[in-house]
Design a protein around this motif. Structure first.
Motif, PDB file in Angstrom:
ATOM      1  N   ARG A  37       0.823  -1.211   0.000  1.00  0.00           N
ATOM      2  CA  ARG A  37       0.000   0.000   0.000  1.00  0.00           C
ATOM      3  C   ARG A  37       0.858   1.263   0.000  1.00  0.00           C
ATOM      4  O   ARG A  37       0.331   2.366  -0.038  1.00  0.00           O
ATOM      5  N   CYS A  42      -1.617   2.804  -7.134  1.00  0.00           N
ATOM      6  CA  CYS A  42      -2.230   1.503  -7.410  1.00  0.00           C
ATOM      7  C   CYS A  42      -1.436   0.420  -6.691  1.00  0.00           C
ATOM      8  O   CYS A  42      -0.235   0.573  -6.471  1.00  0.00           O
ATOM      9  N   HIS A  43      -2.122  -0.651  -6.333  1.00  0.00           N
ATOM     10  CA  HIS A  43      -1.459  -1.791  -5.709  1.00  0.00           C
ATOM     11  C   HIS A  43      -2.353  -3.022  -5.819  1.00  0.00           C
ATOM     12  O   HIS A  43      -3.549  -2.920  -6.057  1.00  0.00           O
ATOM     13  N   THR A  45      -4.511  -6.327  -5.025  1.00  0.00           N
ATOM     14  CA  THR A  45      -5.458  -6.914  -4.089  1.00  0.00           C
ATOM     15  C   THR A  45      -5.882  -8.268  -4.646  1.00  0.00           C
ATOM     16  O   THR A  45      -5.696  -8.546  -5.833  1.00  0.00           O
ATOM     17  N   HIS A  75      -5.731  -6.584   0.519  1.00  0.00           N
ATOM     18  CA  HIS A  75      -4.442  -6.177  -0.030  1.00  0.00           C
ATOM     19  C   HIS A  75      -3.406  -7.294   0.033  1.00  0.00           C
ATOM     20  O   HIS A  75      -3.396  -8.090   0.971  1.00  0.00           O
ATOM     21  N   GLN A 128      -6.189   2.976  -7.158  1.00  0.00           N
ATOM     22  CA  GLN A 128      -6.723   1.842  -7.888  1.00  0.00           C
ATOM     23  C   GLN A 128      -6.234   0.539  -7.271  1.00  0.00           C
ATOM     24  O   GLN A 128      -5.072   0.434  -6.859  1.00  0.00           O
ATOM     25  N   HIS A 129      -7.141  -0.433  -7.233  1.00  0.00           N
ATOM     26  CA  HIS A 129      -6.773  -1.787  -6.837  1.00  0.00           C
ATOM     27  C   HIS A 129      -6.568  -2.611  -8.094  1.00  0.00           C
ATOM     28  O   HIS A 129      -7.456  -2.709  -8.934  1.00  0.00           O
ATOM     29  N   ASN A 131      -6.723  -5.901  -9.089  1.00  0.00           N
ATOM     30  CA  ASN A 131      -7.352  -7.034  -8.427  1.00  0.00           C
ATOM     31  C   ASN A 131      -7.287  -8.320  -9.240  1.00  0.00           C
ATOM     32  O   ASN A 131      -7.519  -8.309 -10.444  1.00  0.00           O
TER      33      ASN A 131
END
Length: 188
Positions: A37, A42-43, A45, A75, A128-129, A131
């Motif tokens: 995070r 963005c990262h 998930t 996350h 942003q996730h 995902n």
């Protein structure tokens, strides 16, 4: 296989996934901290689309931040095994212990917008996730519990009635896509 290779080898299901995969690959070439995070743009998930053994219900939580019924997930927080992240989050958010993946492959990818919000008394900037979603199965007779710092209810919902519960209209195409793909692959 590492997470970078998993994303690269993932075959998009539709136009949304093709576009999102291309963007994810760009993010992966630009940022080295997508697993944490610490990256406030963005990262990664990982979400779990958990269905019951009869395959007619999905396990959902009433997510406090989003004020809506939603799937489980969370996350990566440095973890590179996204399936384990999804399973850990399911266990933490619902109390379920017996969770089985229907496939160990990533089932769906999407970039999900997150609006700015307060979490644990601190403002979290919009981001942003990235995902990845997994399809899992659990027993709808197993006891569940509420994780009060994140959700206020846990419930098995008829898979055809998700939109009657979720107020996150932006998630409807994601849920529809996953259910359509599950039908196409004979998971339901």
């Amino acid at each position: 296989m590492n997470y970078i290779e998993l994303i690269k080898k993932y075959i998009p299901y539709n136009e949304q996934e093709e576009a999102d995969k291309n963007q994810i690959l760009k993010y992966m070439s630009q940022f080295s901290d997508l697993l944490t995070r610490e990256n406030t743009i963005c990262h990664f998930t990982s979400s779990g689309f958990v269905i019951n053994k009869k395959r007619d219900k999905i396990l959902m939580i009433y997510h406090n931040i989003y004020d809506s019924w939603a799937w489980t997930g969370g996350h990566a927080d440095g973890e590179v095994d996204f399936l384990q992240v999804a399973i850990k989050e399911i266990k933490e958010e619902t109390g379920l212990n017996k969770i089985e993946p229907l496939t160990k492959d990533i089932f769906s990818i999407e970039i999900l917008p997150v609006f700015g919000h307060i979490k644990r008394g601190k403002y979290v900037v919009a981001h942003q996730h990235i995902n990845v979603t997994f399809i899992l199965e659990a027993d709808d007779k197993e006891a569940v519990y509420i994780k009060e710092d994140e959700n206020s209810d846990v419930k098995w919902i008829d898979i055809n009635k998700i939109k009657e519960y979720s107020t996150e209209v932006g998630m409807y195409p994601v849920y529809d896509k996953i259910i359509e793909k599950m039908k196409k692959n004979s998971y339901i």
